[in-house]
Scaffold this motif. Sequence first.
Motif, PDB file in Angstrom:
ATOM      1  N   GLN A   1      -2.808  27.924 -23.961  1.00  0.00           N
ATOM      2  CA  GLN A   1      -1.878  27.088 -24.704  1.00  0.00           C
ATOM      3  C   GLN A   1      -1.534  25.873 -23.858  1.00  0.00           C
ATOM      4  O   GLN A   1      -1.176  25.996 -22.689  1.00  0.00           O
TER       5      GLN A   1
ATOM      6  N   HIS B   1      -6.942  21.053 -32.417  1.00  0.00           N
ATOM      7  CA  HIS B   1      -6.348  22.367 -32.148  1.00  0.00           C
ATOM      8  C   HIS B   1      -5.792  22.945 -33.445  1.00  0.00           C
ATOM      9  O   HIS B   1      -5.031  22.283 -34.157  1.00  0.00           O
TER      10      HIS B   1
ATOM     11  N   ALA C   1       3.454  23.738 -28.105  1.00  0.00           N
ATOM     12  CA  ALA C   1       2.159  23.971 -27.481  1.00  0.00           C
ATOM     13  C   ALA C   1       1.095  24.068 -28.567  1.00  0.00           C
ATOM     14  O   ALA C   1       1.393  24.422 -29.709  1.00  0.00           O
ATOM     15  N   SER C   2      -0.130  23.750 -28.211  1.00  0.00           N
ATOM     16  CA  SER C   2      -1.235  23.945 -29.143  1.00  0.00           C
ATOM     17  C   SER C   2      -2.393  24.607 -28.428  1.00  0.00           C
ATOM     18  O   SER C   2      -2.485  24.567 -27.191  1.00  0.00           O
ATOM     19  N   SER C   3      -3.240  25.251 -29.190  1.00  0.00           N
ATOM     20  CA  SER C   3      -4.442  25.864 -28.621  1.00  0.00           C
ATOM     21  C   SER C   3      -5.593  25.690 -29.601  1.00  0.00           C
ATOM     22  O   SER C   3      -5.384  25.527 -30.797  1.00  0.00           O
TER      23      SER C   3
ATOM     24  N   TYR D   1       2.509  26.121 -31.571  1.00  0.00           N
ATOM     25  CA  TYR D   1       3.606  27.017 -31.227  1.00  0.00           C
ATOM     26  C   TYR D   1       4.852  26.197 -30.873  1.00  0.00           C
ATOM     27  O   TYR D   1       4.751  25.132 -30.271  1.00  0.00           O
TER      28      TYR D   1
ATOM     29  N   TYR E   1       4.986  30.154 -34.881  1.00  0.00           N
ATOM     30  CA  TYR E   1       3.568  29.923 -34.609  1.00  0.00           C
ATOM     31  C   TYR E   1       2.859  29.600 -35.920  1.00  0.00           C
ATOM     32  O   TYR E   1       3.054  30.295 -36.924  1.00  0.00           O
TER      33      TYR E   1
ATOM     34  N   SER F   1       0.042  35.960 -31.498  1.00  0.00           N
ATOM     35  CA  SER F   1      -0.538  35.010 -30.553  1.00  0.00           C
ATOM     36  C   SER F   1       0.500  34.375 -29.630  1.00  0.00           C
ATOM     37  O   SER F   1       0.195  33.424 -28.927  1.00  0.00           O
TER      38      SER F   1
END
Lengths: 115, 113
Positions: A104, A29, A93-95, A33, A48, B99
Amino acid sequence: GAGVSQSPSNKVTEKGKDVELRCDPISGHTALYWYRQSLGQGLEFLIYFQGNSAPDKSGLPSDRFSAERTGGSVSTLTIQRTQQEDSAVYLCASSPLGEGYNEQFFGPGTRLTVL
Amino acid sequence: GESVGLHLPTLSVQEGDNSIINCAYSNSASDYFIWYKQESGKGPQFIIDIRSNMDKRQGQRVTVLLNKTVKHLSLQIAATQPGDSAVYFCAEFSETSGSRLTFGEGTQLTVNP
């Protein structure tokens, strides 16, 4: 596969001390965040990271808060001279991608208590 | 000493009933709306999302409705089960706001057996 992990799960500290909270995102990822969740409230955006771009720090509440992300993977959120109002759950969180909308994936959070 | 916290809106339903959780949003420029479920002691878990050019989207036992005229979002859960008990948050995503996700205050859903 492994999800987002955070450590410690709980942290109790005294007012005025510094704390470091760690986040291990999902492997691969690129976006990461940090959010803060105070008691009984929704999540508040903090910062972020996206790849090698400069982080978006616009959500950090004061200059006592900072974060870094080493090697595009693990991130550390540091709170200096903690205050009682810093008590909250800190969620990472990650995406997969940072550009545009992506789901996310959240970690379990670190519960910080400042006495 | 006594601690005081904000009280979340609550919804209590019987097992097997349908649940409707509502959310009002403020940013008419939001591109996506997302529902998250958060169980006690855990991080939020994605349930379903909807793009702003749609008004309805269905998933497994869940339906999200979007009314842009009144800036209202709802999550419908069919045949609610005890495992659905959690806090439900709506969130907005806007391309022009970076984002980040902007979260609503949450609703505590309790399913009584």
